[in-house]
Scaffold this active site. Structure first.
Site, PDB file in Angstrom:
ATOM      1  N   HIS A 121      25.249 -96.304  43.310  1.00 32.63           N
ATOM      2  CA  HIS A 121      24.025 -95.514  43.200  1.00 32.63           C
ATOM      3  C   HIS A 121      24.014 -94.447  44.305  1.00 32.63           C
ATOM      4  O   HIS A 121      24.094 -94.765  45.495  1.00 32.63           O
ATOM      5  CB  HIS A 121      22.843 -96.473  43.347  1.00 32.63           C
ATOM      6  CG  HIS A 121      21.508 -95.873  43.101  1.00 32.63           C
ATOM      7  ND1 HIS A 121      20.793 -95.238  44.085  1.00 32.63           N
ATOM      8  CD2 HIS A 121      20.748 -95.797  41.975  1.00 32.63           C
ATOM      9  CE1 HIS A 121      19.635 -94.813  43.588  1.00 32.63           C
ATOM     10  NE2 HIS A 121      19.591 -95.144  42.307  1.00 32.63           N
TER      11      HIS A 121
ATOM     12  N   CYS B   9       9.247 -90.567  42.313  1.00 35.75           N
ATOM     13  CA  CYS B   9      10.319 -90.717  43.295  1.00 35.75           C
ATOM     14  C   CYS B   9      10.729 -89.407  43.962  1.00 35.75           C
ATOM     15  O   CYS B   9      10.629 -89.250  45.170  1.00 35.75           O
ATOM     16  CB  CYS B   9      11.489 -91.436  42.617  1.00 35.75           C
ATOM     17  SG  CYS B   9      13.107 -90.914  43.084  1.00 35.75           S
TER      18      CYS B   9
ATOM     19  N   GLU C 233      22.726 -94.193  37.667  1.00 36.86           N
ATOM     20  CA  GLU C 233      22.480 -93.080  38.608  1.00 36.86           C
ATOM     21  C   GLU C 233      23.530 -93.034  39.700  1.00 36.86           C
ATOM     22  O   GLU C 233      23.218 -92.988  40.886  1.00 36.86           O
ATOM     23  CB  GLU C 233      21.092 -93.253  39.237  1.00 36.86           C
ATOM     24  CG  GLU C 233      19.998 -93.506  38.210  1.00 36.86           C
ATOM     25  CD  GLU C 233      18.620 -93.741  38.829  1.00 36.86           C
ATOM     26  OE1 GLU C 233      18.543 -94.401  39.875  1.00 36.86           O
ATOM     27  OE2 GLU C 233      17.636 -93.238  38.273  1.00 36.86           O
TER      28      GLU C 233
ATOM     29  N   GLY D  23      19.229-104.462  48.576  1.00 38.91           N
ATOM     30  CA  GLY D  23      20.061-103.798  47.571  1.00 38.91           C
ATOM     31  C   GLY D  23      19.939-102.291  47.630  1.00 38.91           C
ATOM     32  O   GLY D  23      20.896-101.569  47.331  1.00 38.91           O
ATOM     33  N   HIS D  24      18.771-101.803  47.981  1.00 40.35           N
ATOM     34  CA  HIS D  24      18.564-100.354  48.132  1.00 40.35           C
ATOM     35  C   HIS D  24      18.382-100.041  49.613  1.00 40.35           C
ATOM     36  O   HIS D  24      17.334-100.310  50.183  1.00 40.35           O
ATOM     37  CB  HIS D  24      17.342 -99.894  47.337  1.00 40.35           C
ATOM     38  CG  HIS D  24      17.282 -98.400  47.134  1.00 40.35           C
ATOM     39  ND1 HIS D  24      17.597 -97.486  48.127  1.00 40.35           N
ATOM     40  CD2 HIS D  24      16.952 -97.662  46.044  1.00 40.35           C
ATOM     41  CE1 HIS D  24      17.448 -96.261  47.653  1.00 40.35           C
ATOM     42  NE2 HIS D  24      17.077 -96.326  46.397  1.00 40.35           N
TER      43      HIS D  24
END
Lengths: 646, 646
Positions: B262, B410, B314, B189-190
């Site tokens: 995102h 992050c 985001e 997903g990321h």
């Protein structure tokens, strides 16, 4: 006690509205919306969202089986309907409607518990939680609406049944909570019962009803707050926007310097404080109202009379924070503002209150309902970009188009009860005479002191400021007619029987004419309505460099259907002439505005996102229409505030 | 395959940055931030929020008892630290640091499972959920960061241990997922592992690493999507902003017309697509990149190089939706944009990519870190009103001041790995010669074809556009030097050995000088830096009627500390002269801007919220400072876009 000058509204049954602007809307409420709403409350509208509100009463009465359904304040929908229907009975007598109402009142009586308690949610669904959730339970709020309904029905019909029911309920409430030892020290998270109890007191004359209202108002905001101890307080607990100030409970009411928290709650509180001050003459309450009045009207109100600039928690934020596109400006909050201002006028006939009442009524309230009466806005932003509404999470409370009323049952019945009782907002009287607060065509039967006077008001307001009042006293008698001079009007003229009144006495916004009035005397008030460019206070950062157009009480806006897309690209030079124009696709008589403006030239710009140099601009014939009437044609963008060029 | 023109970056170890603007910040990263961050990862900073990231590895390795703590992507903090520390070893050799790194790499090896799997959350906390949550589990994302760390450490030290660990992990991943029958058809997903696998392929030369990257990219967005079947998909389920497009999984990558979802995820995907295209020459990927590039740079990017205009999820929203005050513009997203643009330059030396890379680097990335290197912004709005940030729910993602880095882990390590590897962004080479993408003082040892050339770049960029490049070829040789002419520069001049180059050949934003270079040849590029007024596309409704100030690559802003409160009230006439000025309380060499402007006169306005007529305005000496350096003095309002008067 500080001296104050009480006036009393001329009641709605004495004022017969014949106005082109209002009449159709009020008719619609009585003839269509109230029957329609009854069907909705009974789930008789195919395809509509379920209400179940009447069924809940049947279950609580033991006349039906099933589960409670709906919000915990579902009962208030029935109450608000009864209130609006009662008002409509005054102008539109209807034995059929009255019979239906008697039926539901019987049902309410059967749903009342042995001890007098009356609330279907806490009777059917959660009896164990009675009086445990003052933050969000809405028990006293629902009681308040039922009291308002009872008083309205009693005044419309003379029948006491619902009045007796709510008096029994109030007796029970008094047995549970109050200042006396052993009773609970509480109040409702959502104000409403306070103003309702003053209405009840005025109907019953029973001091205990006034005392309970006063108790709730005095108890409110004492620290430490019992609300903060409740499980549901803070709603999602850590959410600071649902703190004590959300309930106007962060300080005693006299120590609240700003209008804070949930906007509708605040309005209902202030309305009750004004009622209480009118009954008691408590000058400290009047001082407290002065502070929150300055806060609302001077720092926290949209030009439309909308209030509450944040969707999350439907609340006030901080001074001069008035974003246009993410405004909340709930229809009910503007209605609450009208309620409050009406009560401030009782304390003092001050044109500033009437100005705000008029601003809200003609703009932020009326925008809540479509011209055909079938669709509603709960949220009334001053700028709408449909794509942002669809695609941005921070716009999710905004709707780009009105929705049919039964989706949620809060604002529509509130509009109904305001419009069906509009007559009471027009005039008030005091020992000296009569005040005219609003201009609309009507005939009113007014008692001034011991004299009966009929006033026939003729006007095309709000489209034209030529107002004629024919005075028909029972017999010649001396009194004052106070005519409100709207704050938006800079040059006006007043005549009596064709003769100009030179240097009229103007007191707090009212031109006062005192004389011995004879049959057929005619007052003529000329309120010229040039198009005005209005600016917002320079700390309203959203409106820096922008102007709003207003003509008479009507605030205007641009719509995409007249102006094409990208309304933000339109700018108006400071010197541009703004003309009135007929509005072909608008309602009869409505006035549009036109001006030669500019718009940023998207086609001439090219592909670059950022560019050094000037904007290319092209001429644009700008057309503005009344804000309250936007969204009745093709959907699209809307904007009240227009960029001004040097 | 469409012809394309590959260039290769000159690696960081060949470029020694000596720049006044950058050097201090890079030093700080190596000497202070990297050791500090190691302490943070080990919970050795009193009072700081717990990281537990190293402890998680100890627990997974069986060397400690306890529970996993932190986010499910906590491992990536260790990986990003290893990557940044590896880069810093290149410029700042440190046996102590290397020993610490070897220690943690041993630990990582011990935490690796029998089958090659490596993830402490899914080893310690939820072993039963391995490979069950591709939407939000971040397993392959963490693997990607570990691969990047392994390659960086291998390139810095020549040591293979971590490289071997991740190769074993990748072998295991290949055994579980991939195009072959019986394997799972999945992707993360990321995005992150896709670009990491290309790096791994370049380090190992093993085609299977490239094939797996390609598989993940090709599989992405196939419909129906396996992600939509997962329990955690949609996060709060009904939340449309966490739909398939949030993961760039709503369509195959070649069929995505806009940059969606995102923003960081999107950047990492596009970077990987560019990497893959560079390796495979797949022109359909290059076409797809062209579409999303147009979408970002032409319609969805702030003037600061910030991207992602919504805090919730985001993410990107829609074309020209670039609100200044509620922008997200995450520091990591601008860093991702730099990563992507760097890879686009590999595909084609096109000044448009370098312009965006520079814009992001000097503005939206650097704004993320305080001048003293100790505090960070995750969110980089273009307008801040501290009261709105505190009091409005729709601003809750915004901070009015930078926070110390360890609050969330992050962006800070992402800045660290970008700044410690900054050298690689300056030059690239192809068969014809060398391209200069960024101007900063440095000495670079470059191989052009078979020739070794040293280039010494001298400049006070970004404060001054006078750039000198001394060319020191091993021996006289012919090649091209392509000097980027920044998009912001309208009139520039180029000289070689003091002689102006008349009508230089400019190809896609690069002035190309081809000649036989001799020892000591001097190129001088003069890039005048007048203050420019930049306008946004007229569909950016937030910036209608406004201008931003830019000088060289630096975007400027107003701060309350220089201009007083209510920045929205400041307006600049179209004819006002904007001067450069020394910035006394700014960093050495930094340039401020000054102009005679106006401000709405709050004191002269009075109490009314709305008023008919003109704004009173008073003269105001306006001062602007570089956006990336705002918030380093007293807290207060900030605004990039300034209202312009006619």
């Amino acid at each position: 006690m500080r001296e104050h000058h009480l006036t009393v509204p001329v009641p709605m049954e004495r004022v017969s509205i014949r106005d082109r602007f209002w009449r159709g809307r009020i008719d619609q409420m009585a003839r269509e919306v109230i029957p329609y709403q009854w069907n909705a409350l009974n789930d008789n509208i195919p395809g509509a969202e379920s209400s179940h509100a009447v069924e809940n009463f049947k279950i609580a009465a033991g006349l039906a089986n099933g589960k409670f359904y709906g919000e915990r304040f579902q009962d208030s929908d029935v109450a608000k309907w009864l209130e609006a229907a009662s008002y409509s009975l005054v102008s539109y007598p209807s034995p059929e409607l009255e019979k239906v109402m008697d039926g539901v009142i019987d049902l309410i009586g059967r749903a009342q518990q042995e001890d007098g308690y009356l609330n279907t949610f806490f009777t059917v669904a959660q009896p164990e939680n009675r009086w445990k959730d003052f933050s969000h339970g809405h028990e006293l709020y629902c009681a308040g609406h039922m009291i308002e309904a009872a008083v309205a029905y009693y005044q419309a019909t003379g029948k006491r049944k619902l009045l007796d029911i709510v008096c029994r309920y109030v007796d029970y409430i008094i047995s549970v909570m109050g200042p006396e030892e052993g009773k609970r020290k509480v109040y409702c998270g959502h104000e409403e019962i306070e103003l309702a109890l003053v209405k009840l007191y005025r109907a019953t004359g029973d001091e205990k009803h006034l005392r309970l209202s006063r108790y709730f108002i005095e108890e409110r905001g004492k620290q430490p707050s019992f609300l903060a101890e409740e499980e549901t307080f803070g709603w999602i607990f850590k959410d600071k926007w649902f703190g004590l100030d959300y309930h106007q409970a962060h300080a005693p009411v006299r120590e609240q310097p700003h209008a804070d928290g949930h906007a509708v709650r605040a309005m209902y509180l202030y309305a009750a404080m004004a009622d209480l001050a009118a009954e008691t003459g408590d000058s400290t309450l009047i001082d407290a109202l002065g502070k929150v009045w300055q806060s609302v009207a001077g720092r926290r109100m949209y030009i439309t009379g909308g209030i509450g600039s944040q969707g999350h928690a439907e609340r006030f934020t901080f001074d001069y924070d008035l974003p246009n596109d993410v405004a909340y400006a709930e229809t009910c909050a503007s209605i609450g503002l009208v309620f409050w201002m009406h009560r401030m006028l009782r304390l003092e006939p001050n044109g500033a209150y009437a100005d705000v009442m008029e601003r809200a009524l003609y703009n932020g309230v009326l925008s809540g309902i479509s011209l055909d009466g079938t669709r509603y806005f709960y949220v009334n932003p001053l700028e709408v970009h449909p794509e942002a509404v669809r695609e941005r999470a921070d716009h999710k409370h905004v709707k780009p188009e009105r929705v049919h009323w039964f989706g949620c049952a809060c604002c529509p019945p509130n509009i109904a009860r305001l419009l069906t009782s509009l007559g009471q907002y027009v005039y008030s009287t005091d020992v000296r005479g009569v005040y005219v607060h609003l201009y609309m065509e009507n005939e009113a039967a007014i008692t001034v002191g011991s004299h009966k006077v009929t006033i026939a008001q003729k006007t095309e307001y709000p489209w034209d400021g030529d107002v004629t009042l024919e005075v028909h006293p029972e017999r010649e008698c001396e009194f004052t007619v106070g005519l409100r001079i709207p704050g938006w009007c800079k040059a006006w003229m007043l005549m009596v029987n064709g003769t100009p009144v030179l240097e009229p006495d103007v007191a707090r916004g009212y031109a006062m004419i005192r004389r011995a009035w004879k049959e057929g005397d005619v007052i003529r008030l000329l309120l010229p309505m040039p198009v005005e460019r209005v600016k917002a206070h320079p700390l309203v950062r959203e409106n820096a460099g922008k102007t709003a157009l207003q003509r008479g009480p009507m605030v205007y806006c641009l719509e995409e259907t007249d102006n094409g897309p990208n309304l933000a690209g339109i700018s108006l030079s400071k010197s541009a002439d703004i003309r009135t124009a007929s509005w072909e696709d608008g309602p009869e008589g409505a006035v549009a505005l036109e001006a030669e403006a500019c718009r940023d030239d998207v086609a001439g710009w090219g592909q670059q996102l950022y560019r050094i140099g000037e904007f290319p601009a092209v001429p644009h014939r700008m057309r503005a229409v009344p804000y309250s009437m936007w969204g009745n044609r093709r959907p699209g963008e809307m904007a009240v505030w227009i960029r001004e060029r040097g």
